[in-house]
Design a protein around this motif. Structure first.
Motif, mmCIF file in Angstrom:
data_model
loop_
_atom_site.group_PDB
_atom_site.id
_atom_site.type_symbol
_atom_site.label_atom_id
_atom_site.label_comp_id
_atom_site.label_asym_id
_atom_site.label_seq_id
_atom_site.Cartn_x
_atom_site.Cartn_y
_atom_site.Cartn_z
ATOM 1 N N ILE A 18 32.755 8.807 24.903
ATOM 2 C CA ILE A 18 32.395 8.856 23.475
ATOM 3 C C ILE A 18 33.164 9.937 22.719
ATOM 4 C CG2 ILE A 18 30.074 7.932 23.911
ATOM 5 C CD1 ILE A 18 28.973 10.792 23.475
ATOM 6 N N ARG A 35 22.857 7.764 20.726
ATOM 7 C CA ARG A 35 23.543 8.723 21.617
ATOM 8 C C ARG A 35 22.855 10.074 21.475
ATOM 9 N NH1 ARG A 35 27.438 6.815 17.981
ATOM 10 N NH2 ARG A 35 27.395 8.956 17.204
ATOM 11 N N ILE A 36 22.061 10.431 22.489
ATOM 12 C CA ILE A 36 21.205 11.607 22.348
ATOM 13 C C ILE A 36 21.560 12.669 23.394
ATOM 14 C CG2 ILE A 36 18.815 12.420 22.260
ATOM 15 C CD1 ILE A 36 19.481 10.315 20.110
ATOM 16 N N GLY A 37 21.926 13.845 22.913
ATOM 17 C CA GLY A 37 22.225 14.958 23.811
ATOM 18 C C GLY A 37 21.168 16.041 23.749
ATOM 19 N N THR A 38 21.135 16.769 22.634
ATOM 20 C CA THR A 38 20.284 17.958 22.496
ATOM 21 C C THR A 38 18.813 17.685 22.819
ATOM 22 O OG1 THR A 38 21.820 18.678 20.781
ATOM 23 C CG2 THR A 38 19.711 19.844 20.920
ATOM 24 N N MET A 55 21.977 10.090 16.471
ATOM 25 C CA MET A 55 22.019 11.222 17.388
ATOM 26 C C MET A 55 20.664 11.941 17.271
ATOM 27 S SD MET A 55 26.119 12.054 16.751
ATOM 28 C CE MET A 55 25.910 13.778 16.604
ATOM 29 N N THR A 56 20.553 13.115 17.876
ATOM 30 C CA THR A 56 19.247 13.789 17.899
ATOM 31 C C THR A 56 18.626 13.914 16.504
ATOM 32 O OG1 THR A 56 19.708 14.991 19.940
ATOM 33 C CG2 THR A 56 18.108 15.991 18.434
ATOM 34 N N ILE A 58 29.972 8.283 13.604
ATOM 35 C CA ILE A 58 29.388 9.635 13.589
ATOM 36 C C ILE A 58 29.401 10.075 12.124
ATOM 37 C CG2 ILE A 58 29.489 11.984 14.521
ATOM 38 C CD1 ILE A 58 31.597 10.952 16.547
ATOM 39 N N ARG A 109 23.651 22.875 23.515
ATOM 40 C CA ARG A 109 24.848 23.061 24.339
ATOM 41 C C ARG A 109 25.418 24.460 24.160
ATOM 42 N NH1 ARG A 109 24.910 17.749 22.665
ATOM 43 N NH2 ARG A 109 25.773 18.362 20.652
ATOM 44 N N MET A 124 30.945 1.845 16.235
ATOM 45 C CA MET A 124 30.345 3.163 16.444
ATOM 46 C C MET A 124 30.664 4.038 15.237
ATOM 47 S SD MET A 124 31.492 6.471 17.317
ATOM 48 C CE MET A 124 31.234 7.751 18.551
ATOM 49 N N VAL A 145 23.645 11.852 26.309
ATOM 50 C CA VAL A 145 24.945 12.520 26.139
ATOM 51 C C VAL A 145 24.927 13.829 26.931
ATOM 52 C CG1 VAL A 145 26.530 13.554 24.494
ATOM 53 C CG2 VAL A 145 25.333 11.431 23.912
HETATM 54 C C1 LIG Z 1 27.581 15.385 21.182
HETATM 55 C C2 LIG Z 1 27.530 13.982 20.694
HETATM 56 C C3 LIG Z 1 26.307 13.303 20.578
HETATM 57 C C4 LIG Z 1 24.952 13.913 20.863
HETATM 58 O O1 LIG Z 1 24.579 14.759 19.822
HETATM 59 P P1 LIG Z 1 23.127 15.449 19.783
HETATM 60 O O2 LIG Z 1 23.008 15.903 18.369
HETATM 61 O O3 LIG Z 1 23.184 16.578 20.761
HETATM 62 O O4 LIG Z 1 22.122 14.440 20.142
HETATM 63 C C5 LIG Z 1 26.352 11.972 20.172
HETATM 64 N N1 LIG Z 1 27.510 11.356 19.891
HETATM 65 C C6 LIG Z 1 28.699 11.979 19.995
HETATM 66 C C7 LIG Z 1 29.935 11.240 19.679
HETATM 67 C C8 LIG Z 1 28.739 13.313 20.377
HETATM 68 O O5 LIG Z 1 29.925 13.917 20.443
#
Ligand SMILES: *Cc1c(COP(=O)(O)O)cnc(C)c1O
Length: 235
Positions: A83, A221-224, A205-206, A167, A230, A165, A34
């Motif tokens: 996403i 879905r991995i960002g951090t 996620m993370t 969250i 961010r 999907m 992500v």
């Molecule tokens: C930002 C985001 C992520 C990633 O989140 P992290 O906690 O940074 O891994 C995953 N899914 C969605 C829908 C997001 O908006």
């Protein structure tokens, strides 16, 4: 090794170990990087480290990045996933540029995406977003609404219904994370019975990827953990 390269390796290892802990094959789980708010240089590093699928939340930012990498040697191999929350006035850009949309929760937007998908592109892969635990969130449908929305979406010619999907609301407790993700997996398995092309459960996620994988996620879905925290402050 760069930080992003190292982080990607660590995340892949975490996915593999979470998969092994529940006797799943690590290859069953796709890693979506992500990259929202992150510069193209960070994405380029991830690509150089072998990362293929990227998730973006903001339509215009995502399109700019897709166009930036369209000229790169890896362009045909990259896979871009939308996403973020999708408003109908932005649907055309998603239909024309992305390979996947994870956040479908309204038939009207699904119809627009199907109508706007260019004929020369493969059908847009879509996931239905489920509001599984977060009552505050306005995104996603409740599970009761899934059969009717899935049936309508599955009939649209230029979309391909691939799964679900979610969250979930943030939750630190592992057993409670697992319980919520387990309800998603039940819904996913039921959907797959009815629609054989359904193969994707996007959750994790993370901070909750291990529980998501234990409960059956096929895409995290991995960002951090890849790109670092961010910064949303104005430039
Ligand atoms: C930002 C985001 C992520 C990633 O989140 P992290 O906690 O940074 O891994 C995953 N899914 C969605 C829908 C997001 O908006």
């Amino acid at each position: 090794m760069s930080t992003i390269q190292q982080n990607l390796q660590d995340v892949r290892n975490r996915i593999a170990s979470a998969a092994r802990d529940c006797a799943r094959a690590p290859e069953e789980i796709t890693l979506l990087a992500v990259s929202k708010t992150k510069p193209v240089a960070a994405i380029a590093e991830a690509i150089a480290a072998g990362q293929r699928a990227f998730g973006e939340n903001y339509v215009q930012e995502g399109v700019d990045k897709i166009q930036h990498f369209a000229a790169s040697p890896q362009a045909a191999w990259l896979e871009w996933h939308f996403i973020g929350p999708l408003q109908s006035n932005k649907s055309r850009l998603v239909a024309e540029h992305f390979a996947w949309c994870h956040t479908l929760d309204r038939l009207r937007i699904a119809q627009r995406l199907s109508d706007q998908r260019p004929a020369e592109m493969a059908p847009l892969n879509v996931l239905i977003q489920i509001n599984i635990s977060d009552e505050q969130s306005k995104s996603g449908i409740v599970l009761d609404e899934l059969p009717a929305l899935a049936e309508a979406i599955a009939a649209l010619p230029n979309l391909r219904l691939r799964g679900l999907m979610a969250i979930p609301a943030p939750e630190d407790d592992y057993p409670r994370q697992l319980a919520v993700f387990g309800r998603m997996n039940d819904a996913f398995l039921a959907l797959r019975q009815r629609y054989p092309q359904v193969d994707t459960l996007s959750m994790g996620m993370t901070d909750d990827m291990a529980a998501a994988i234990a409960a059956g996620s096929t895409l995290v879905r991995i960002g951090t953990a890849i790109f670092g925290a961010r910064d949303y402050s104005p430039a």
